[in-house]
Scaffold this active site. Structure first.
Site, short mmCIF file in Angstrom:
data_model
loop_
_atom_site.label_atom_id
_atom_site.label_comp_id
_atom_site.label_asym_id
_atom_site.label_seq_id
_atom_site.Cartn_x
_atom_site.Cartn_y
_atom_site.Cartn_z
CB THR A 1 76.52 -30.20 22.30
OG1 THR A 1 76.41 -29.51 23.88
CG2 THR A 1 76.97 -31.45 22.32
CE1 TYR B 1 79.56 -30.74 24.98
CE2 TYR B 1 78.88 -32.74 26.03
CZ TYR B 1 78.54 -31.52 25.58
OH TYR B 1 77.36 -31.12 25.71
CB SER C 1 74.32 -22.48 23.48
OG SER C 1 73.52 -23.27 24.26
CB THR D 1 70.89 -28.44 23.18
OG1 THR D 1 71.59 -28.51 24.52
CG2 THR D 1 71.19 -29.17 22.09
CG ASP D 2 72.69 -25.92 27.82
OD1 ASP D 2 71.90 -27.11 27.56
OD2 ASP D 2 73.78 -25.53 28.30
CE LYS E 1 68.85 -29.88 26.62
NZ LYS E 1 70.28 -29.31 26.99
CD GLU F 1 45.21 -7.83 42.47
OE1 GLU F 1 46.25 -7.18 42.98
OE2 GLU F 1 44.47 -8.11 43.41
#
Length: 339
Positions: free
Chosen positions: A47, A61, A93, A126-127, A196, A317
């Site tokens: 972004t 965008y 991303s 950012t993702d 995030k 476990e």
């Protein structure tokens, strides 16, 4: 270029983060105290490099449209630094892949080995930023700072956050001692605890279990806490294998009505590792537990994490991923299998 940039076009971390007190940065009187003055900025898209037709549109965008040189020009105070740029990738991303990770890690390592380089900054979406940060922290042992930054608004926004974030990231790269960091909205985060936590807000990132490591305030870098203890580095050789041959590691989730059918489907298609995001302290339904035990009996590696934003998985476990989030536990298991 007029900002003193030299631009290259090739596309060719667990560690203890050691942090020392740092000097105050000013764009007017900045001076490095050693010969390694250059900051290398690696662009990967996201972004921060996005463009929209309407300056008032912060959602509609297209990411990864602006080159890293243009991102530098959008922050005039960066002229105070000796910079070099390289466009490693240009993608959203959400589409981050193994091949790009491999190329990026190799590029970071290559620049860090140069005597004239003080640190590396990476512009990212950012993702998946927290995943890339963790990967770099686990496969590199950086004696210099590696700083990831990003933006929640595209470069065309009325109040774009990218230029300030990039300026802050370069300030941190010029002053920090070593480690892998993320710098966003004036806060400095370590790679392990970074999450995030908001889908839209400018301050979308947080550090769980202890808070941010520091802040960047009007050019001043201020450390708030001691460095987080990271795992020892696994080494860059872990990812040397061709990216198309990396193991298949998936994430499944426990939830109301969860059973083992999704695990059975993965077994039928040859999955190599499974991370399960359990409820609470990594708790799992009986059906999901049985299916995962069956997967382990067939040689599939399993790690148990939690859907909770913070806190470790204790007992049980199945092997615990500790305090790692499911996506970071997936990277950890992937790197173990790459051995």
């Amino acid at each position: 270029m007029s900002l003193g940039l030299s631009s290259t076009r090739s596309s060719a971390a667990g560690c203890w983060l050691v942090i020392y007190p740092v000097a105050v940065f000013s764009s007017r009187n900045f001076k490095l105290q050693d010969k390694a003055e250059r900051i290398v900025i690696l662009g990967t898209g996201g972004t921060i490099a996005g463009k929209a037709a309407d300056a008032a549109d912060n959602v509609g965008y297209k990411a990864g449209q602006v080159g890293v040189d243009q991102l530098v020009l959008a922050a005039p105070p960066l002229a105070a630094f000796k910079l070099e740029t390289e466009q490693v990738a240009q993608l959203d991303s959400k589409d981050m892949d193994f091949a790009t990770w491999q190329r990026l890690a190799q590029a970071v390592d290559r620049h860090l080995q140069r005597d004239d380089v003080r640190g590396v900054v990476i512009t990212h979406g950012t993702d998946t930023l927290e995943e890339t940060a963790y990967l770099l922290m686990r496969v590199l042992a950086p004696r210099k700072p590696v700083v990831l930054t990003a933006a929640m608004r595209p470069s065309t926004a009325l109040q774009a956050d990218g230029p300030q974030n990039l300026l802050d990231a370069v300030a941190v790269a010029s002053q920090a001692a070593s480690g892998v960091f993320a710098v966003l909205a004036g806060r400095i985060h370590g790679a392990t605890r970074l999450r995030k936590v908001h889908s839209y807000a400018i301050d979308a990132f947080a550090s769980v279990e202890g808070g941010a490591l520091g802040t960047v305030e009007e050019g001043r870098v201020r450390w708030l806490s001691q460095a987080e203890a990271e795992l020892p580095p696994l080494g860059l050789s872990r990812i040397a294998r061709d990216a198309s041959q990396w193991p298949w590691v998936e994430i499944v989730q426990n939830h109301a009505g969860a059973d083992g059918r999704v695990v059975e489907a993965m077994l039928a298609h040859g999955v190599h590792g499974i991370v399960v995001a359990g409820t609470g302290n990594g708790t799992l339904s009986n059906g999901l537990t049985a299916a995962l035990q069956k997967a382990r009996d067939r040689g599939v590696s399993v790690l148990r994490s939690t859907r909770c934003d913070a806190g470790p998985v204790i007992g049980g476990e199945l092997p615990s991923a500790g305090a790692l989030s499911p996506v970071k536990a997936r990277i950890e298991l992937l790197l173990q299998l790459l051995a």
